[in-house]
Design an enzyme around this catalytic site. Structure first.
Site, PDB file in Angstrom:
ATOM      1  N   LYS A 284      32.816  63.535   0.871  1.00  0.00           N
ATOM      2  CA  LYS A 284      31.778  63.767   1.880  1.00  0.00           C
ATOM      3  C   LYS A 284      30.436  63.903   1.157  1.00  0.00           C
ATOM      4  CE  LYS A 284      30.978  66.471   6.055  1.00  0.00           C
ATOM      5  NZ  LYS A 284      31.614  67.180   7.161  1.00  0.00           N
ATOM      6  N   GLU A 372      39.960  74.028  20.465  1.00  0.00           N
ATOM      7  CA  GLU A 372      39.373  74.933  21.448  1.00  0.00           C
ATOM      8  C   GLU A 372      40.431  75.544  22.364  1.00  0.00           C
ATOM      9  OE1 GLU A 372      38.138  71.956  20.649  1.00  0.00           O
ATOM     10  OE2 GLU A 372      36.204  72.486  19.760  1.00  0.00           O
ATOM     11  N   ARG A 400      36.837  71.717  26.847  1.00  0.00           N
ATOM     12  CA  ARG A 400      38.202  71.387  26.447  1.00  0.00           C
ATOM     13  C   ARG A 400      39.212  72.457  26.873  1.00  0.00           C
ATOM     14  NH1 ARG A 400      38.772  67.586  21.772  1.00  0.00           N
ATOM     15  NH2 ARG A 400      37.625  65.873  22.719  1.00  0.00           N
TER      16      ARG A 400
HETATM   17  C1  TPP Z   1      35.921  69.114  20.403  1.00  0.00           C
HETATM   18  C2  TPP Z   1      34.939  69.271  19.274  1.00  0.00           C
HETATM   19  N1  TPP Z   1      34.863  70.448  18.624  1.00  0.00           N
HETATM   20  C3  TPP Z   1      33.982  70.599  17.620  1.00  0.00           C
HETATM   21  C4  TPP Z   1      33.167  69.570  17.251  1.00  0.00           C
HETATM   22  C5  TPP Z   1      32.119  69.777  16.175  1.00  0.00           C
HETATM   23  N2  TPP Z   1      32.369  68.938  15.020  1.00  0.00           N
HETATM   24  C6  TPP Z   1      31.717  67.793  14.792  1.00  0.00           C
HETATM   25  S1  TPP Z   1      32.154  67.047  13.390  1.00  0.00           S
HETATM   26  C7  TPP Z   1      33.233  68.272  13.029  1.00  0.00           C
HETATM   27  C8  TPP Z   1      34.020  68.207  11.771  1.00  0.00           C
HETATM   28  C9  TPP Z   1      34.790  66.970  11.684  1.00  0.00           C
HETATM   29  O1  TPP Z   1      35.459  66.954  10.462  1.00  0.00           O
HETATM   30  P1  TPP Z   1      36.126  65.620   9.971  1.00  0.00           P
HETATM   31  O2  TPP Z   1      36.832  64.973  11.109  1.00  0.00           O
HETATM   32  O3  TPP Z   1      36.930  65.931   8.780  1.00  0.00           O
HETATM   33  O4  TPP Z   1      34.892  64.687   9.622  1.00  0.00           O
HETATM   34  P2  TPP Z   1      33.869  64.805   8.399  1.00  0.00           P
HETATM   35  O5  TPP Z   1      32.591  65.331   8.988  1.00  0.00           O
HETATM   36  O6  TPP Z   1      34.439  65.710   7.377  1.00  0.00           O
HETATM   37  O7  TPP Z   1      33.706  63.421   7.922  1.00  0.00           O
HETATM   38  C10 TPP Z   1      33.237  69.263  14.007  1.00  0.00           C
HETATM   39  C11 TPP Z   1      34.021  70.495  13.970  1.00  0.00           C
HETATM   40  C12 TPP Z   1      33.278  68.367  17.952  1.00  0.00           C
HETATM   41  N3  TPP Z   1      32.502  67.320  17.671  1.00  0.00           N
HETATM   42  N4  TPP Z   1      34.171  68.246  18.945  1.00  0.00           N
END
Ligand code: TPP
Length: 628
Positions: A284, A372, A400
């Site tokens: 990342k 959630e 959600r």
């Molecule tokens: C339902 C929901 N909960 C929380 C989020 C906030 N959110 C956006 S990106 C993320 C992390 C995603 O992690 P990953 O899938 O590993 O992607 P990375 O950013 O590490 O590439 C979160 C918690 C969201 N977009 N949707």
């Protein structure tokens, strides 16, 4: 070759393989340069540049369907699919969306913003393709290890494993969610990627099979590779593979920054029918030193210096704390005197500031991953067993968990305290993230107390009140960002549930507000005063129970106009609640009400000020309503 010459993925597919890494480097530089002055989701998109290039190179997009999970990592995809010229408009009003959006491009196969939907959507599309007689189209879901922790992804894989659908899941594993990745799945992926025995075996297999073009050997080799991979993993990890147990063929892990390896692997998998998963390991923030070192801060770093990469912090010590920080400090204070208090977040530890509590009392803070629904029922369980859970969820993500709020919490009158962060219009993240449905969605649920603070002192008092014994489930919703006072650390006062507050006396116009919108109401009243119009301001504080006593007083006061203002949807919201009451109890007065709320539409992205103006819920709208 200059990346600007690539107008579509067709142009990309004409390049020789050895041109792809230079292209990826240019794309990465362009993203880093642009986002330094046009803030967005940086680190996630930097991690997927090579993967994006390889996917569009191998697959026939847009006919093959490429579905991004969350979509915050899809900036290189936007640039490669005809949106490079407009990339600097990303997340600005009238500009590109920060997420894939079907109406924006035929290459955005499915709109996203909330996580863990990609496998379900891909399975739906693959099933449709099959039913429509197209058995050759590929469907690719790109999902991060964080998003994979969401329940919907597991529901989809459970369904997918049983089907024969032609789907490729790319598991983009960087070990980070927004905060540190949590949970058993994270541990499992780490074990796969770090098993030395397994990886040695895999490398061996890979080298033996690499570079073959012969179709028969190719088919044979992919099966062989998979069998060996499975066997090797079983040997190395001592257990069967999670995905394979669900009926999804597992490949990898491979280096997600090695384009030749990615292209080769994707080509092999393209010809393999049925559900399959390729595990790619990425860094990342790849390519920007600071982002690689601190991917949490650089998930969405705001402005940063284009030369050094250092974040530009605009805050100074006089800036009032944001609501989220006040929440973070206040829960610590409350938890110090109430040992039953615990904090829960579904994967937004830093964003909601529970990180402050985690530093001081880690055993009482639970980051449950992007989950959630689980967060709410987990909180319900804690409450049922005598704890006082503060469950902090961003308003739009709480959508959600609607059933869990009704079925697990409210129906059983469990004293869970929901702090709904990012309520109202959130600005540049746009329609997927605006927290505008919460008031209307929660109002019909029996037994919920629903309130919204006008400032950080009221937030503290509401949090204090909610954790006192004798209350049922409590919802406190507050917006993103700035609160009002620089001295946020007020003493705690218990608020009587369902009691509003008259903030300003007046005789001609009454402005009734809920939450932070009350500040616009106060500003408007001040300005009306200079124009000779006397306006009263009522900070109603509670949507439920409504302060009907105060409404009776307002009805009796003889205002020529009553204005309600809120940062939520009109249908079923605060203004409608007030109107409903007046229609029933003071019908003549009801005709004088003007409701300022968000009309029946999804609100685009842009600055909060711009969007509030568009939705006519800002100070100017209050002034206009008062003049009528
Ligand atoms: C339902 C929901 N909960 C929380 C989020 C906030 N959110 C956006 S990106 C993320 C992390 C995603 O992690 P990953 O899938 O590993 O992607 P990375 O950013 O590490 O590439 C979160 C918690 C969201 N977009 N949707």
């Amino acid at each position: 070759m200059v990346f600007r010459d690539i107008k579509t993925p067709q142009d990309l597919r004409r390049l020789p393989l050895d041109q792809l890494q230079p292209l990826a480097d240019q794309l990465r530089d362009y993203i880093i340069d642009t986002l330094s002055s046009h803030p967005g989701h940086l680190a996630s998109s930097l991690g997927t540049v090579e993967l994006t290039v390889a996917l569009h190179y191998v697959f026939n997009t847009p006919d093959d369907k490429l579905i991004w999970d969350v979509g915050h990592q899809a900036y290189a995809h936007k640039i490669l699919t005809g949106r490079g010229e407009r990339f600097s408009t990303i997340r600005t009003y009238g500009g590109l969306s920060g997420f894939p959006k079907m109406s924006e491009s035929e290459y955005d196969a499915f709109g996203t913003g909330h996580s863990s939907t990609s496998i379900s959507a891909a399975l739906g599309m693959a099933t449709a393709s099959e039913l429509q007689g197209n058995n050759t189209r590929n469907h690719i879901a790109v999902i991060g290890d964080g998003a994979m922790s969401g329940g919907e992804a597991f529901e989809a894989m459970n369904n997918l494993g049983e089907s024969k659908a032609n789907i490729l899941i790319i598991l983009n594993d960087n070990g980070i969610s927004i905060d540190k990745a949590v949970g058993g799945l994270n541990g499992y992926l780490t074990r796969i990627t770090s098993s030395r025995r397994y990886n040695r075996l895999k490398e061996h297999v890979w080298h033996r099979l690499n570079g073959t073009d012969d179709r028969r050997r190719h088919d044979h080799s992919i099966g062989f590779l998979q069998r060996l991979t499975t066997m090797a993993k079983t040997v190395a990890l001592g257990s069967s593979n999670l995905f394979e147990s669900l009926g999804i063929r597992y490949f990898g892990p491979i280096d997600g920054h090695d384009i030749p390896q990615l292209v080769d692997m994707l080509r092999r998998l393209k010809d393999l029918d049925g559900p399959k998963l390729l595990h790619v390991v990425t860094t990342k923030g790849k390519g920007l030193r600071q982002a690689e070192r601190d991917p949490i801060a650089y998930h969405a770093p705001g402005l940063y210096d284009i030369r050094t990469g250092d974040q530009i912090h605009t805050d100074n010590t006089d800036t009032p704390l944001r609501y989220q920080e006040v929440f973070g400090h206040t829960i610590v204070e409350l938890a110090q005197s109430n040992p039953a208090i615990v904090g829960i977040t579904p994967a937004m530890l830093t964003g909601c500031s529970l990180s402050i509590m985690q530093q001081q009392m880690p055993e009482r803070v639970f980051d449950v991953g992007i989950a959630e629904q689980h967060a709410v029922t987990f909180a319900a369980g804690l409450a049922a067993a005598g704890m006082v859970p503060f469950c902090n969820i961003y308003s739009s993500f709480a959508q959600r968990a609607y059933d869990q709020i009704i079925h697990d919490v409210a129906l059983q009158q469990l004293p869970v305290i929901f702090c709904l962060d990012r309520a109202g219009l959130v600005g540049d993240d746009g329609p997927t993230h605006h927290g505008v449905f919460d008031l209307a969605a929660l109002r019909p649920i029996p037994g919920l107390t629903i309130c919204a603070p006008i400032d950080e002192h009221e937030l503290r008092d509401m949090m204090y009140t909610a954790q006192l014994p004798g209350h049922g489930p409590f919802v406190i919703r507050y917006p993103r960002g700035g609160s009002i006072h620089s001295d946020w650390k007020s003493t705690f006062n218990e608020i009587r549930v369902g009691e509003g507050r008259c903030l300003r006396e007046g005789s001609e116009v009454a402005i009734l507000s809920l939450g932070h919108s009350g500040n616009d109401a106060l500003d408007a009243a001040e300005e009306l005063q200079t124009k000779g119009i006397s306006a009263a301001v009522y900070n109603m504080r509670f949507l439920k129970p409504l302060d009907t006593h105060m409404l009776d007083e307002i009805a009796a006061a003889g205002f020529r106009r009553i204005i309600t203002v809120e940062d939520g949807v009109r249908l079923g919201g605060f203004g409608e609640a007030v109107t409903e009451y007046m229609v029933q109890h003071h019908p003549a007065v009801a005709a004088t009400i003007k409701v300022l709320a968000i009309d029946d539409q999804f609100v685009t992205h842009g600055s909060v000020a711009q969007l509030k103006a568009d939705c006519a819920i800002d100070k100017a709208a209050i002034l206009a309503a008062a003049a009528q």
